[in-house]
Write a protein that holds these residues in place. Structure first.
Motif, short mmCIF file in Angstrom:
data_model
loop_
_atom_site.label_atom_id
_atom_site.label_comp_id
_atom_site.label_asym_id
_atom_site.label_seq_id
_atom_site.Cartn_x
_atom_site.Cartn_y
_atom_site.Cartn_z
N LEU A 127 0.85 -1.20 0.00
CA LEU A 127 0.00 0.00 0.00
C LEU A 127 0.88 1.25 0.00
O LEU A 127 0.64 2.20 -0.75
N ALA A 128 1.90 1.23 0.84
CA ALA A 128 2.80 2.38 0.92
C ALA A 128 3.52 2.58 -0.42
O ALA A 128 3.64 3.70 -0.93
N ARG A 129 3.95 1.46 -1.01
CA ARG A 129 4.64 1.54 -2.30
C ARG A 129 3.74 2.10 -3.39
O ARG A 129 4.18 2.80 -4.30
N ALA A 130 2.43 1.81 -3.28
CA ALA A 130 1.49 2.29 -4.30
C ALA A 130 1.15 3.77 -4.13
O ALA A 130 0.40 4.33 -4.93
N GLY A 131 1.65 4.37 -3.05
CA GLY A 131 1.44 5.82 -2.90
C GLY A 131 0.49 6.21 -1.78
O GLY A 131 0.19 7.39 -1.60
N MET A 132 -0.02 5.21 -1.03
CA MET A 132 -0.87 5.58 0.11
C MET A 132 0.00 6.18 1.20
O MET A 132 1.12 5.72 1.43
N ARG A 133 -0.52 7.19 1.85
CA ARG A 133 0.23 7.84 2.92
C ARG A 133 -0.41 7.60 4.28
O ARG A 133 0.25 7.60 5.29
N ARG A 134 -1.74 7.49 4.28
CA ARG A 134 -2.41 7.26 5.56
C ARG A 134 -3.61 6.35 5.34
O ARG A 134 -4.20 6.35 4.24
N ILE A 135 -3.94 5.60 6.36
CA ILE A 135 -5.08 4.69 6.29
C ILE A 135 -5.88 4.77 7.60
O ILE A 135 -5.35 5.19 8.62
N ASN A 136 -7.14 4.38 7.51
CA ASN A 136 -7.97 4.26 8.71
C ASN A 136 -8.12 2.78 9.05
O ASN A 136 -8.42 1.98 8.16
N VAL A 137 -7.91 2.45 10.30
CA VAL A 137 -8.12 1.07 10.73
C VAL A 137 -9.19 1.07 11.82
O VAL A 137 -9.12 1.87 12.76
N SER A 138 -10.17 0.19 11.67
CA SER A 138 -11.25 0.13 12.66
C SER A 138 -10.85 -0.78 13.80
O SER A 138 -10.41 -1.90 13.58
N LEU A 139 -10.98 -0.27 15.00
CA LEU A 139 -10.59 -1.04 16.18
C LEU A 139 -11.45 -0.53 17.34
O LEU A 139 -11.26 0.59 17.80
#
Ligand code: SAM
Ligand code: SF4
Length: 323
Positions: free
Chosen positions: A108-120
Motif C-alpha cells: 500500500l505504501a509503495r502504491a502511494g498511500m500515505r495514511r489509512i484508517n483502521v477500525s478497532l
C-alpha cells in the motif's frame, strides 16, 4: 462538480466488495448474504469509473467495503489508482478492519498511500471477538504494527458502543497516543438491519465532556476532508476526532459521494437516491456520456440524511454503500 446546495464534490468513497471476514454487530447481521460475484464491477470497471470521477474534479479517493483487502487482486486497482496521484488525484486512502494488513501494508505504501484508517473498537481480545463475531485481535494488531512499520500514518476508528466499549476510551486514547496514531470516535448510524443497535447507541457529546476531565483537549483546526471534528490531545500531541452523524450532523459541509461494488452511485449514506453507473458503463458509456451520468447523480444529491436511531434509515448495510 457542484451539487444543488452549492457543495463542491471532491471526495469519492468506493466499496470494492461487500464481503467481510468479520460480522461487527452494529454493521452486519449474523447471517449476512453477500452479493453474487456476477453483480460486482470488475476492477477495470472500478478504475474506469474512478478515472471519470477524477476527470470531474474528485481529488480524494477512499477504498472501503466490506473489507477492501479481501477483494481478490485489489492491489491491481490500488496500483492503477496510485499512478493517478499527482494527476488530479491528491489522495488515495483506505478504510480497513486490519485483518489483512500485515500482508498488504508495504505494498500500500509503495502504491502511494500515505495514511489509512483502521477500525478497532476494543483492545480486549474476548470483547473484540464478541463485537466482530469471531475476529482475532492479535491479527489486527499485527496488521496495525505492519502499517506503522511501512510508514503509513494510521488513524484508528472506534465505534462508541454503550455498555460494550464505553469503559475503554481512556485506554484507547493512551494506546493511540503512545503509537503516534490519531483516534476517531464514531456514533452508530441506523443503516442496515441489525439487532440491538438502538440500545448501544452512545451520543458523543457526553463522552467528550467526560474525556476532557482527564485529558487536555483543545479545539483543533485539523481537517482531513472527512466529517470528523477534531480536538488536539495535549498530553500525546495527537488528534481526537468525533464523528457525530446523529447528535450534531455535518451534512451542510458534505463533500462526498459513494460508489458501491455493483456500480451504484449513492449521493448520501442515509438516502435512497442513486444512479446506476454499471448499466451506463456496460452500455458503452465513456467520456462525455459517462460524465453526464455522474453529473445527473450529483444534481440529485439530497441535502442530508434524516437519521433517527430508533428506525433503520436505509435497508442496505454500510458494507454495501461503503462506510
Ligand atoms: N471493513 C472495513 C472496516 O471495518 O474498517 C471498512 C468498511 S466499514 C463499513 C467502515 C467503517 O464503518 C468502520 O469504521 C465501521 O466501524 C463503521 N461502521 C459500520 N457500520 C456502522 C454503523 N452502523 N454506524 C457507524 N459506523 C459504522
Ligand atoms: Fe466488516 Fe468493517 Fe462491517 Fe466490521 S465494520 S463487519 S469489519 S465491513
Amino acid at each position: 462538480m457542484i451539487d444543488p446546495f452549492g457543495r463542491s464534490i471532491t471526495y469519492l468513497r468506493v466499496s470494492v466488495t461487500d464481503r467481510c471476514d468479520f460480522r461487527c454487530t452494529y454493521c452486519m447481521a449474523e447471517d449476512m448474504e453477500f452479493l453474487p460475484r456476477a453483480e460486482l464491477l470488475t476492477l477495470e470497471e472500478m478504475e474506469r469509473l474512478c478515472a471519470a470521477f477524477i476527470g470531474l474534479g474528485v481529488t480524494k479517493l477512499r477504498l472501503t467495503g466490506g473489507e477492501p483487502l479481501l477483494r481478490r487482486d485489489v492491489m491491481r486497482l490500488i496500483e492503477a489508482l496510485g499512478r493517478r496521484l499527482g494527476q488530479g488525484l491528491e489522495e488515495l486512502t483506505l478504510t480497513t478492519n486490519g485483518s489483512q494488513l500485515a500482508r498488504f501494508a508495504a505494498d500500500l505504501a509503495r502504491a502511494g498511500m500515505r495514511r489509512i484508517n483502521v477500525s478497532l473498537d476494543t483492545l480486549d481480545e474476548a470483547r473484540f471477538a464478541r463485537i466482530t463475531r469471531g475476529g482475532r485481535l492479535p491479527q489486527v494488531l499485527a496488521g496495525i504494527a505492519a502499517a506503522r512499520a511501512a510508514g503509513l500514518a494510521v488513524k484508528i476508528n472506534m465505534v462508541a458502543l454503550k455498555g460494550v466499549n464505553d469503559d475503554e476510551f481512556d485506554a484507547m486514547l493512551a494506546w493511540c497516543g503512545a503509537r503516534g496514531f490519531d483516534l476517531c470516535l464514531i456514533e452508530t448510524m441506523p443503516v442496515g438491519e441489525v439487532t440491538h443497535r438502538a440500545e448501544t447507541h452512545l451520543p458523543l457529546a457526553g463522552v467528550r465532556a467526560e474525556l476532557s476531565r482527564r485529558w487536555r483537549l483543545t479545539p483543533s483546526p485539523h481537517a482531513t476532508g472527512g466529517p470528523a471534528r477534531y480536538m488536539r490531545v495535549e498530553e500525546t500531541g495527537r488528534h481526537l476526532g468525533f464523528i457525530t452523524p446523529l447528535s450534531q450532523h455535518f451534512c451542510a459541509s458534505c463533500n462526498r459521494v459513494r460508489l458501491t461494488c455493483t456500480g451504484r452511485l449513492y449521493l448520501c449514506l442515509g438516502q435512497e437516491n442513486a444512479v446506476d453507473l454499471r448499466g451506463a458503463l456496460r452500455q458503452g458509456a465513456a467520456g462525455e456520456e459517462l460524465a453526464a451520468a455522474i453529473r445527473r447523480g450529483i444534481a440529485a444529491k439530497p441535502l442530508g440524511h434524516e437519521f433517527d436511531i430508533t428506525r433503520v434509515a436505509v435497508p442496505r448495510h454500510m458494507s454495501v454503500t461503503g462506510g
